[in-house]
Design a protein around this motif. Structure first.
Motif, PDB file in Angstrom:
ATOM      1  N   GLN A 289       0.749  -1.199   0.236  1.00 21.45           N
ATOM      2  CA  GLN A 289       0.389  -0.023  -0.093  1.00 21.45           C
ATOM      3  C   GLN A 289       0.674   0.864  -0.277  1.00 21.45           C
ATOM      4  N   GLY A 290       2.167   1.332   0.462  1.00 19.91           N
ATOM      5  CA  GLY A 290       2.985   2.739   0.708  1.00 19.91           C
ATOM      6  C   GLY A 290       3.363   2.507  -0.664  1.00 19.91           C
ATOM      7  N   TYR A 291       4.264   1.412  -1.976  1.00 21.61           N
ATOM      8  CA  TYR A 291       4.314   1.397  -3.002  1.00 21.61           C
ATOM      9  C   TYR A 291       3.080   2.399  -4.064  1.00 21.61           C
ATOM     10  N   VAL A 292       1.982   1.934  -3.192  1.00 16.41           N
ATOM     11  CA  VAL A 292       0.935   2.419  -4.146  1.00 16.41           C
ATOM     12  C   VAL A 292       0.550   4.358  -3.603  1.00 16.41           C
ATOM     13  N   ASN A 293       0.258   4.316  -2.829  1.00 15.79           N
ATOM     14  CA  ASN A 293       0.297   5.402  -2.917  1.00 15.79           C
ATOM     15  C   ASN A 293       1.457   6.231  -3.281  1.00 15.79           C
ATOM     16  N   SER A 294       2.949   5.951  -2.522  1.00 17.73           N
ATOM     17  CA  SER A 294       3.685   6.695  -3.515  1.00 17.73           C
ATOM     18  C   SER A 294       3.535   7.130  -4.624  1.00 17.73           C
ATOM     19  N   ALA A 295       3.028   5.550  -5.606  1.00 18.23           N
ATOM     20  CA  ALA A 295       3.281   6.068  -7.285  1.00 18.23           C
ATOM     21  C   ALA A 295       2.006   7.398  -7.772  1.00 18.23           C
ATOM     22  N   LYS A 296       0.864   7.421  -6.509  1.00 13.65           N
ATOM     23  CA  LYS A 296      -0.348   8.051  -6.518  1.00 13.65           C
ATOM     24  C   LYS A 296       0.068   9.535  -6.785  1.00 13.65           C
TER      25      LYS A 296
END
Length: 359
Positions: free
Chosen positions: A138-145
């Motif tokens: 989820q951290g990677y997802v947020n970073s991408a967003k």
């Protein structure tokens, strides 16, 4: 001695003449007084219109005034006054010193976004295999967003800076004025281009508040330019007075304005007051006493002085709101012998004198 004899002779002649008059009963004829002769008319029902003259200015119906969105130095002028331009056509280029910085920021944001997106792709495969926890993924997802949002913002800012630098025409039309040259310094308060849209032109003028209340959209206006008269129509009346002049701007539409140059001054004539189907009398038949209007009327040999309620008037007729009737004979000629109850004779065109001589 001779003078005394002469005087005695003259006296005798006068005495004899008096005696002869008395003896013969002679009378000196006395000239009989005559009545004043007047002319009369009946009040007429008609329309009185009052016109106001104004000066108007020919303007394009659509006008765009362009000022820079950012301060800078003009590096290119691509159009000049008098040129016809299309919507979106480049007018000038301004170096705002912000375009390159915005591009660098956008490029860096794009790299960060690509890296975050690539990392998210790898982590997705590991997350599916269970090698990465839910929290880490989820951290990677947020970073991408976040990197995507940052990139979109940087790109928008870059595009804005480019548009601020590359000034383009927002409409198709004619450049009425261009106030810049290459290497000029400009700021956001400078007006650098004025463009008039393609289409009909209008006439603009200003009215006082009093005159504004007397006209309405749709009213006809006579327009005079170079000796030629045209008919226009009031299309718009501003409801707010100009801060500097205190006047209200109006717009007048013309059917054909192709031959009229922008900025030309024309004469305008508009009906500012109108009285329809009202009782009127000649203005020369109206007199004033202590600012109160009155007329003289004729009735069977007698003059009457009648106070009236006056309305508007033009050069020949005056509106009568009250005091007289349509069947009355209004005296139109002046005489010092006119007063209430005076006797008079009347002569209308083609008629004999009416009335009698004073006894």
């Amino acid at each position: 001695m001779k003078k005394k004899v002469l005087l005695l002779g003259v006296s005798a002649v006068i005495l004899i003449a008096v005696i002869l008059i008395r003896i013969n009963g002679m009378k000196v004829p006395v000239k009989a007084d005559t009545l004043p002769v007047v002319e009369t008319v009946n009040p007429e029902v008609g329309t009185i219109e009052l016109y106001t003259s104004l000066i108007g200015t020919i303007e394009p119906e659509t006008v765009v005034r362009i000022s820079p969105e950012a301060s800078g130095t003009v590096t290119q002028v691509a159009a000049k006054a008098g040129d016809m331009v299309q919507q979106g056509q480049l007018l000038c280029v301004i170096d705002t010193n912000k375009v390159q910085n915005a591009k660098n920021t956008m490029d860096n944001a794009q790299v960060t976004y690509k890296e975050a997106h690539d990392t998210l792709g790898r982590m997705s495969a590991l997350y599916q295999s269970g090698a990465v926890s839910e929290q880490e993924y989820q951290g990677y997802v947020n970073s991408a967003k976040k990197s995507e949002i940052a990139y979109k913002q940087a790109k928008e800012e870059y595009e804005n800076q480019v548009s601020y630098s590359n000034i383009k025409s927002p409409i198709s039309g004619k450049i009425e004025s261009c106030s810049i040259e290459q290497f000029d310094k400009v700021s956001t308060s400078d007006q650098i281009f004025v463009i008039s849209g393609v289409g009909n032109k209008i006439i603009s003028t200003s009215l006082t508040e009093k005159l504004k209340r007397r006209v309405n959209p749709g009213d006809t206006v006579t327009v005079e330019e170079d000796g030629n008269n045209m008919q226009g129509t009031i299309s718009e009346i501003s409801g707010m007075a100009d801060d500097k002049t205190g006047l209200f701007k109006i717009k007048i539409q013309l059917a054909d304005t192709n031959d009229l140059s922008t900025g030309t001054s024309v004469k305008l004539s508009l009906c500012s007051e109108r009285a329809d189907q009202v009782i009127t009398v000649p203005v020369d038949s109206v007199y004033y006493e202590n600012s109160k209007p009155y007329v003289f009327t004729y009735d069977n040999g007698t003059v009457h002085k009648i106070f009236i309620e006056a309305g508007i008037y033009d050069s020949s007729r005056l509106e009568v709101k009250g005091g007289i009737q349509k069947n009355m004979d209004v005296i139109t000629t002046w005489s010092p012998e006119l007063y209430e109850g005076a006797k008079a004779s009347v002569m209308n065109s083609g008629e004999e004198i009416k009335g009698e001589s004073k006894a």
